[in-house]
Design a protein around this motif. Structure first.
Motif, PDB file in Angstrom:
ATOM      1  N   LEU A 251       1.271  -1.497   1.603  1.00 36.79           N
ATOM      2  CA  LEU A 251       2.528  -1.025   2.468  1.00 36.79           C
ATOM      3  C   LEU A 251       3.658  -1.774   2.332  1.00 36.79           C
ATOM      4  O   LEU A 251       3.455  -2.609   2.310  1.00 36.79           O
ATOM      5  N   ALA A 252       4.926  -0.821   1.823  1.00 34.61           N
ATOM      6  CA  ALA A 252       6.353  -1.640   1.923  1.00 34.61           C
ATOM      7  C   ALA A 252       7.260  -1.160   2.177  1.00 34.61           C
ATOM      8  O   ALA A 252       7.146   0.092   2.661  1.00 34.61           O
ATOM      9  N   LEU A 253       7.887  -2.184   3.574  1.00 34.82           N
ATOM     10  CA  LEU A 253       9.128  -1.556   4.502  1.00 34.82           C
ATOM     11  C   LEU A 253       9.831  -1.902   3.592  1.00 34.82           C
ATOM     12  O   LEU A 253      10.219  -2.871   3.335  1.00 34.82           O
ATOM     13  N   ILE A 254      11.339  -0.878   3.921  1.00 35.53           N
ATOM     14  CA  ILE A 254      12.177  -1.163   2.625  1.00 35.53           C
ATOM     15  C   ILE A 254      13.553  -0.648   3.787  1.00 35.53           C
ATOM     16  O   ILE A 254      13.951   0.188   4.674  1.00 35.53           O
ATOM     17  N   SER A 311       0.676  -1.244  -6.212  1.00 35.09           N
ATOM     18  CA  SER A 311       1.465  -2.573  -6.719  1.00 35.09           C
ATOM     19  C   SER A 311       2.470  -2.695  -6.344  1.00 35.09           C
ATOM     20  O   SER A 311       3.517  -1.711  -5.363  1.00 35.09           O
ATOM     21  N   ALA A 312       2.909  -4.596  -5.892  1.00 33.03           N
ATOM     22  CA  ALA A 312       4.158  -4.770  -5.857  1.00 33.03           C
ATOM     23  C   ALA A 312       5.447  -4.327  -6.881  1.00 33.03           C
ATOM     24  O   ALA A 312       6.962  -3.402  -5.867  1.00 33.03           O
ATOM     25  N   GLU A 313       4.947  -3.673  -7.933  1.00 35.70           N
ATOM     26  CA  GLU A 313       5.864  -3.620  -8.838  1.00 35.70           C
ATOM     27  C   GLU A 313       6.387  -1.823  -8.007  1.00 35.70           C
ATOM     28  O   GLU A 313       7.255  -1.162  -8.784  1.00 35.70           O
ATOM     29  N   HIS A 314       5.103  -1.242  -7.909  1.00 36.80           N
ATOM     30  CA  HIS A 314       5.638   0.011  -7.227  1.00 36.80           C
ATOM     31  C   HIS A 314       6.483  -0.184  -6.213  1.00 36.80           C
ATOM     32  O   HIS A 314       7.743   1.418  -6.011  1.00 36.80           O
ATOM     33  N   ALA A 315       6.486  -1.072  -5.015  1.00 40.19           N
ATOM     34  CA  ALA A 315       7.471  -1.328  -4.581  1.00 40.19           C
ATOM     35  C   ALA A 315       8.978  -0.434  -4.990  1.00 40.19           C
ATOM     36  O   ALA A 315       9.700  -0.501  -4.498  1.00 40.19           O
ATOM     37  N   LYS A 316       9.416  -2.185  -6.021  1.00 38.04           N
ATOM     38  CA  LYS A 316      10.670  -2.031  -6.679  1.00 38.04           C
ATOM     39  C   LYS A 316      11.060  -0.815  -7.135  1.00 38.04           C
ATOM     40  O   LYS A 316      12.148  -0.317  -7.333  1.00 38.04           O
ATOM     41  N   GLN A 317      10.415  -0.309  -7.615  1.00 42.38           N
ATOM     42  CA  GLN A 317      10.560   1.095  -8.192  1.00 42.38           C
ATOM     43  C   GLN A 317      10.954   1.880  -7.669  1.00 42.38           C
ATOM     44  O   GLN A 317      11.851   2.960  -7.240  1.00 42.38           O
ATOM     45  N   ILE A 318      10.548   1.820  -6.434  1.00 44.17           N
ATOM     46  CA  ILE A 318      10.994   2.748  -5.150  1.00 44.17           C
ATOM     47  C   ILE A 318      12.320   2.209  -4.292  1.00 44.17           C
ATOM     48  O   ILE A 318      13.259   3.799  -3.945  1.00 44.17           O
ATOM     49  N   ALA A 319      12.398   0.669  -4.485  1.00 43.03           N
ATOM     50  CA  ALA A 319      13.688   0.709  -3.595  1.00 43.03           C
ATOM     51  C   ALA A 319      14.662   0.757  -4.349  1.00 43.03           C
ATOM     52  O   ALA A 319      16.291   1.405  -4.037  1.00 43.03           O
ATOM     53  N   SER A 342      22.204  -3.015   0.569  1.00 43.02           N
ATOM     54  CA  SER A 342      21.972  -3.795  -0.101  1.00 43.02           C
ATOM     55  C   SER A 342      20.144  -3.587   1.122  1.00 43.02           C
ATOM     56  O   SER A 342      20.255  -3.029   2.395  1.00 43.02           O
ATOM     57  N   LEU A 343      19.736  -3.634  -0.273  1.00 42.66           N
ATOM     58  CA  LEU A 343      18.248  -3.601   0.721  1.00 42.66           C
ATOM     59  C   LEU A 343      17.230  -4.354   0.211  1.00 42.66           C
ATOM     60  O   LEU A 343      18.185  -5.507  -0.463  1.00 42.66           O
ATOM     61  N   GLY A 344      16.739  -5.227   2.023  1.00 44.42           N
ATOM     62  CA  GLY A 344      14.954  -5.998   1.692  1.00 44.42           C
ATOM     63  C   GLY A 344      14.502  -5.244   1.767  1.00 44.42           C
ATOM     64  O   GLY A 344      13.729  -4.447   2.944  1.00 44.42           O
ATOM     65  N   VAL A 345      12.806  -6.143   0.840  1.00 42.52           N
ATOM     66  CA  VAL A 345      11.645  -4.829   0.770  1.00 42.52           C
ATOM     67  C   VAL A 345      10.678  -6.040   1.066  1.00 42.52           C
ATOM     68  O   VAL A 345      10.909  -7.642   0.953  1.00 42.52           O
ATOM     69  N   SER A 346       9.699  -5.738   2.383  1.00 46.30           N
ATOM     70  CA  SER A 346       8.644  -6.893   2.645  1.00 46.30           C
ATOM     71  C   SER A 346       7.088  -6.057   2.463  1.00 46.30           C
ATOM     72  O   SER A 346       7.385  -4.177   2.482  1.00 46.30           O
ATOM     73  N   ILE A 347       6.341  -6.470   2.323  1.00 42.19           N
ATOM     74  CA  ILE A 347       4.624  -5.683   1.725  1.00 42.19           C
ATOM     75  C   ILE A 347       3.988  -6.089   2.539  1.00 42.19           C
ATOM     76  O   ILE A 347       3.520  -6.724   3.244  1.00 42.19           O
ATOM     77  N   LYS A 374      26.550  -8.192  -2.394  1.00 41.76           N
ATOM     78  CA  LYS A 374      25.986  -6.869  -1.721  1.00 41.76           C
ATOM     79  C   LYS A 374      25.229  -5.238  -2.838  1.00 41.76           C
ATOM     80  O   LYS A 374      25.349  -5.859  -4.122  1.00 41.76           O
ATOM     81  N   SER A 375      25.118  -4.615  -2.658  1.00 39.65           N
ATOM     82  CA  SER A 375      24.207  -3.455  -3.125  1.00 39.65           C
ATOM     83  C   SER A 375      23.339  -4.179  -4.412  1.00 39.65           C
ATOM     84  O   SER A 375      23.279  -3.954  -5.533  1.00 39.65           O
ATOM     85  N   GLY A 376      21.977  -4.510  -3.688  1.00 47.41           N
ATOM     86  CA  GLY A 376      21.021  -4.351  -4.422  1.00 47.41           C
ATOM     87  C   GLY A 376      19.841  -4.518  -3.315  1.00 47.41           C
ATOM     88  O   GLY A 376      20.001  -3.923  -2.546  1.00 47.41           O
ATOM     89  N   PHE A 377      18.733  -5.257  -4.256  1.00 48.70           N
ATOM     90  CA  PHE A 377      17.547  -5.285  -3.184  1.00 48.70           C
ATOM     91  C   PHE A 377      17.139  -6.799  -3.399  1.00 48.70           C
ATOM     92  O   PHE A 377      16.650  -7.241  -4.912  1.00 48.70           O
ATOM     93  N   GLN A 378      16.230  -6.753  -2.490  1.00 56.82           N
ATOM     94  CA  GLN A 378      15.395  -8.173  -2.855  1.00 56.82           C
ATOM     95  C   GLN A 378      14.038  -7.967  -2.372  1.00 56.82           C
ATOM     96  O   GLN A 378      13.866  -7.554  -1.000  1.00 56.82           O
ATOM     97  N   VAL A 379      12.975  -8.231  -2.609  1.00 55.79           N
ATOM     98  CA  VAL A 379      11.579  -8.120  -2.208  1.00 55.79           C
ATOM     99  C   VAL A 379      11.403 -10.221  -1.603  1.00 55.79           C
ATOM    100  O   VAL A 379      12.398 -10.840  -1.865  1.00 55.79           O
TER     101      VAL A 379
END
Length: 382
Positions: A251-254, A311-319, A342-347, A374-379
């Motif tokens: 489960l990923a929280l974005i 997988s965590a890679e799947h979460a990155k694709q969604i982000a 700006s997106l932050g991702v936790s799994i 800004k304008s990006g995402f990070q896990v």
């Protein structure tokens, strides 16, 4: 005579109770005005029965029949006028009023002895039958507006009642018809007004259900975007955990914080800012799955909880997909606005076992994106 009095006593008593009930319902705020007209109609029916009790059978006196006929003509007027109001068909009122006037003139002709008793009875029976037949047609055609079974029952009863009024001349041709005729008439009147009372109560029930639904929407959904609010997100997260606990499921929280939104609010106005937020919310819904959770948690802050990830890679694709939608041009009133996010991702379960931890870690990852331009995402990196 005793049976005659008993019939009208029972009828007048029940009519009065229904009149009081409908009058009480009509006093409730925002009640359909049709209830008030029906209360007046059944009260006139009560007055007609009282007149018969006081003056005797209509077959014994022309004046008694004229008084009774006048009262019942008014009763039919308010009955159908109530139907027009209840079913939002007021445009029928004017031609119907002319028809009522014709009925009153027919009674006047009888009073002036222009027509005899049998002619009056035939015409008056057709008059009442026509009104009830019109009510039956309207109730059947508009049965979807309240409750299909109730208005369908109303239509059937009105149809039967219309047929019964055609037997009105029999009161003068066959002396034995008075008692069974009034028993049948009283029964049909009671059934008719019981269905009408039920229709009013059904509208009350619909209002209560709608109010409950609106209260739930206000409690669980953001009023501007229609997304889940932060409170409801907590409940949905517990349900999402059930899926995340399956083998090989993540489960990923974005956490999403829009960039360059404040300048739009300041320069273009809050109404434009609201439209921008609605467009972003719709994009989130359109580009996530039905099992995912989308919520607005702040002014320009959103959360997407992506479930059933492999997988965590799947979460990155969604982000990344969400980031693209947030950065795409937004058109409001023929003006183009450019945002970023700006997106932050936790799994789960790597970065936390509950919503509070996952939100905190996603928020930390999001602020790192802010600091880096800004304008990006990070896990989140624990």
């Amino acid at each position: 005579m005793a049976l005659f009095d008993t019939i009208h006593t029972i009828g007048s008593t029940v009519y009065f109770v229904l009149a009081v009930l409908l009058a009480w319902l009509s006093r409730t705020p925002r009640t359909n005005p049709g209830a008030g007209f029906w209360a007046l109609a059944i009260f006139l029916g009560f007055c007609g029965r009282i007149a018969l009790l006081a003056l005797g059978p209509i077959t014994n006196s022309q004046s008694t029949e004229i008084i009774y006929a006048g009262i019942i003509a008014l009763e039919k007027y308010f009955l159908l006028l109530g139907a027009f109001k209840f079913l939002n068909r007021e445009h029928y009122s004017r031609p119907f009023s002319l028809f009522i006037l014709a009925g009153v003139m027919w009674i006047v002709c009888y009073w002036l002895n222009i027509i005899d008793r049998i002619q009056f009875a035939v015409g008056y029976g057709i008059f009442n039958s026509s009104i009830l037949l019109l009510f039956a047609i309207i109730a059947y055609r508009e049965r979807h507006l309240v409750s299909h079974p109730i208005l369908l029952a109303t239509a059937i009863i009105c149809f039967l009642f219309a047929g019964h009024w055609l037997t009105y001349p029999a009161l003068h041709l066959y002396t034995g018809w008075a008692v069974p005729g009034f028993i049948i008439g009283t029964t049909l009147v009671l059934l008719l007004y019981l269905t009408l009372t039920s229709a009013v109560l059904m509208q009350f029930q619909k209002r209560l259900l709608d109010a409950e639904q609106n209260a739930l929407d206000m409690a669980y959904h953001d009023p501007l975007t229609g997304l889940n609010n932060k409170r409801y997100m907590n409940t949905l997260f517990e349900q999402a955990l059930v899926l995340a606990m399956r083998p090989h499921q993540l489960l990923a929280l974005i956490y999403i914080d829009l960039d360059n939104f404040k300048p739009i609010n300041d320069t273009a106005g809050h109404s434009v800012g609201d439209e921008v937020l609605k467009i972003i919310a719709k994009r989130l819904l359109d580009h996530t799955r039905s099992t995912d959770i989308c919520a607005r948690v702040g002014g320009d802050e959103f959360v997407v909880i992506a479930t059933q990830l492999e997988s965590a890679e799947h979460a990155k694709q969604i982000a990344n997909k969400i980031l693209e939608q947030c950065c795409a041009d937004i058109i409001v009133d023929q003006h183009i606005y450019h945002l970023g996010a700006s997106l932050g991702v936790s799994i789960y379960p790597s970065h936390g076992n509950d919503l509070t931890q996952l939100l905190q870690h996603a928020d930390e990852a999001m602020y790192k994106v802010k600091k880096n331009g800004k304008s990006g995402f990070q896990v989140f990196a624990g």
